[in-house]
Motif scaffolding. Sequence first.
Motif, PDB file in Angstrom:
ATOM      1  N   MET A  51      21.549  56.682  47.753  1.00 31.98           N
ATOM      2  CA  MET A  51      21.950  55.327  47.466  1.00 31.98           C
ATOM      3  C   MET A  51      23.466  55.264  47.374  1.00 31.98           C
ATOM      4  O   MET A  51      24.104  56.080  46.735  1.00 31.98           O
ATOM      5  N   THR A  52      24.037  54.275  48.018  1.00 31.08           N
ATOM      6  CA  THR A  52      25.475  54.069  47.984  1.00 31.08           C
ATOM      7  C   THR A  52      25.794  52.975  46.979  1.00 31.08           C
ATOM      8  O   THR A  52      25.184  51.912  46.994  1.00 31.08           O
ATOM      9  N   VAL A  53      26.751  53.250  46.123  1.00 31.01           N
ATOM     10  CA  VAL A  53      27.144  52.278  45.104  1.00 31.01           C
ATOM     11  C   VAL A  53      28.575  51.853  45.387  1.00 31.01           C
ATOM     12  O   VAL A  53      29.460  52.693  45.511  1.00 31.01           O
ATOM     13  N   SER A  54      28.777  50.562  45.478  1.00 28.91           N
ATOM     14  CA  SER A  54      30.122  50.042  45.676  1.00 28.91           C
ATOM     15  C   SER A  54      30.887  50.112  44.357  1.00 28.91           C
ATOM     16  O   SER A  54      30.339  49.831  43.295  1.00 28.91           O
ATOM     17  N   GLU A  55      32.135  50.496  44.432  1.00 31.49           N
ATOM     18  CA  GLU A  55      32.956  50.535  43.231  1.00 31.49           C
ATOM     19  C   GLU A  55      33.658  49.204  42.986  1.00 31.49           C
ATOM     20  O   GLU A  55      34.289  49.014  41.966  1.00 31.49           O
ATOM     21  N   ASP A  56      33.544  48.275  43.921  1.00 34.46           N
ATOM     22  CA  ASP A  56      34.163  46.966  43.771  1.00 34.46           C
ATOM     23  C   ASP A  56      33.207  46.015  43.059  1.00 34.46           C
ATOM     24  O   ASP A  56      32.000  46.033  43.303  1.00 34.46           O
ATOM     25  N   PHE A  57      33.731  45.216  42.171  1.00 35.18           N
ATOM     26  CA  PHE A  57      32.926  44.198  41.514  1.00 35.18           C
ATOM     27  C   PHE A  57      33.840  43.057  41.098  1.00 35.18           C
ATOM     28  O   PHE A  57      35.027  43.248  40.876  1.00 35.18           O
ATOM     29  N   GLU A  58      33.263  41.888  41.040  1.00 35.66           N
ATOM     30  CA  GLU A  58      34.029  40.707  40.664  1.00 35.66           C
ATOM     31  C   GLU A  58      33.992  40.535  39.149  1.00 35.66           C
ATOM     32  O   GLU A  58      32.963  40.771  38.513  1.00 35.66           O
ATOM     33  N   VAL A  59      35.121  40.140  38.592  1.00 36.81           N
ATOM     34  CA  VAL A  59      35.220  39.902  37.154  1.00 36.81           C
ATOM     35  C   VAL A  59      35.756  38.487  36.949  1.00 36.81           C
ATOM     36  O   VAL A  59      36.795  38.130  37.501  1.00 36.81           O
ATOM     37  N   MET A  60      35.021  37.730  36.157  1.00 38.44           N
ATOM     38  CA  MET A  60      35.509  36.388  35.828  1.00 38.44           C
ATOM     39  C   MET A  60      36.787  36.521  34.998  1.00 38.44           C
ATOM     40  O   MET A  60      36.890  37.415  34.146  1.00 38.44           O
ATOM     41  N   PRO A  61      37.765  35.647  35.241  1.00 38.16           N
ATOM     42  CA  PRO A  61      39.036  35.750  34.504  1.00 38.16           C
ATOM     43  C   PRO A  61      38.870  35.795  32.987  1.00 38.16           C
ATOM     44  O   PRO A  61      39.609  36.520  32.312  1.00 38.16           O
ATOM     45  N   CYS A  62      37.890  35.074  32.444  1.00 41.08           N
ATOM     46  CA  CYS A  62      37.711  35.060  30.986  1.00 41.08           C
ATOM     47  C   CYS A  62      37.227  36.402  30.454  1.00 41.08           C
ATOM     48  O   CYS A  62      37.309  36.661  29.253  1.00 41.08           O
ATOM     49  N   ASN A  63      36.724  37.269  31.340  1.00 40.59           N
ATOM     50  CA  ASN A  63      36.233  38.593  30.932  1.00 40.59           C
ATOM     51  C   ASN A  63      37.188  39.721  31.297  1.00 40.59           C
ATOM     52  O   ASN A  63      36.892  40.893  31.023  1.00 40.59           O
ATOM     53  N   TRP A  64      38.313  39.395  31.915  1.00 36.28           N
ATOM     54  CA  TRP A  64      39.199  40.425  32.449  1.00 36.28           C
ATOM     55  C   TRP A  64      39.678  41.409  31.371  1.00 36.28           C
ATOM     56  O   TRP A  64      39.608  42.622  31.553  1.00 36.28           O
ATOM     57  N   GLN A  65      40.142  40.906  30.235  1.00 38.99           N
ATOM     58  CA  GLN A  65      40.650  41.802  29.183  1.00 38.99           C
ATOM     59  C   GLN A  65      39.538  42.720  28.668  1.00 38.99           C
ATOM     60  O   GLN A  65      39.782  43.899  28.411  1.00 38.99           O
ATOM     61  N   SER A  66      38.343  42.187  28.521  1.00 38.18           N
ATOM     62  CA  SER A  66      37.231  42.995  28.004  1.00 38.18           C
ATOM     63  C   SER A  66      36.845  44.097  28.980  1.00 38.18           C
ATOM     64  O   SER A  66      36.587  45.236  28.572  1.00 38.18           O
ATOM     65  N   VAL A  67      36.826  43.786  30.251  1.00 36.99           N
ATOM     66  CA  VAL A  67      36.495  44.809  31.254  1.00 36.99           C
ATOM     67  C   VAL A  67      37.586  45.871  31.308  1.00 36.99           C
ATOM     68  O   VAL A  67      37.283  47.072  31.363  1.00 36.99           O
ATOM     69  N   CYS A  68      38.836  45.451  31.256  1.00 45.00           N
ATOM     70  CA  CYS A  68      39.940  46.431  31.246  1.00 45.00           C
ATOM     71  C   CYS A  68      39.844  47.333  30.018  1.00 45.00           C
ATOM     72  O   CYS A  68      40.060  48.543  30.113  1.00 45.00           O
ATOM     73  N   ALA A  69      39.496  46.758  28.867  1.00 50.10           N
ATOM     74  CA  ALA A  69      39.341  47.555  27.647  1.00 50.10           C
ATOM     75  C   ALA A  69      38.179  48.532  27.785  1.00 50.10           C
ATOM     76  O   ALA A  69      38.288  49.699  27.391  1.00 50.10           O
ATOM     77  N   PHE A  70      37.069  48.071  28.342  1.00 58.14           N
ATOM     78  CA  PHE A  70      35.906  48.951  28.542  1.00 58.14           C
ATOM     79  C   PHE A  70      36.281  50.131  29.440  1.00 58.14           C
ATOM     80  O   PHE A  70      35.956  51.282  29.139  1.00 58.14           O
ATOM     81  N   LEU A  71      36.990  49.849  30.516  1.00 61.85           N
ATOM     82  CA  LEU A  71      37.411  50.926  31.418  1.00 61.85           C
ATOM     83  C   LEU A  71      38.424  51.850  30.747  1.00 61.85           C
ATOM     84  O   LEU A  71      38.423  53.059  30.990  1.00 61.85           O
ATOM     85  N   ALA A  72      39.267  51.299  29.874  1.00 59.76           N
ATOM     86  CA  ALA A  72      40.243  52.126  29.145  1.00 59.76           C
ATOM     87  C   ALA A  72      39.555  53.061  28.154  1.00 59.76           C
ATOM     88  O   ALA A  72      40.119  54.087  27.770  1.00 59.76           O
TER      89      ALA A  72
END
Length: 87
Positions: A1-22
Amino acid sequence: MTVSEDFEVMPCNWQSVCAFLACETQWRAVPMTLGQMAQVVTEVVWIGLDYVAVDVVLRRMGLGDAVFADLQVMERAALDVFAEAWV
């Protein structure tokens, strides 16, 4: 199975996703050994994020309680995915 590393993030969730990745290196896990003798299998059981370390990450990023609450939602979802892999 191939998994894409690209995903869309809604602007209102951007800080939370960046924090999760950090916080990607701040997971608590323990090894669990199952079986006997020649049929021993060691698996990793994911406990969750290390909240002490997460607090440092959030403070360093200048983020607050709302982002922490979002991280907890993402943490629970990730733990559910990890548990599926365990079965």
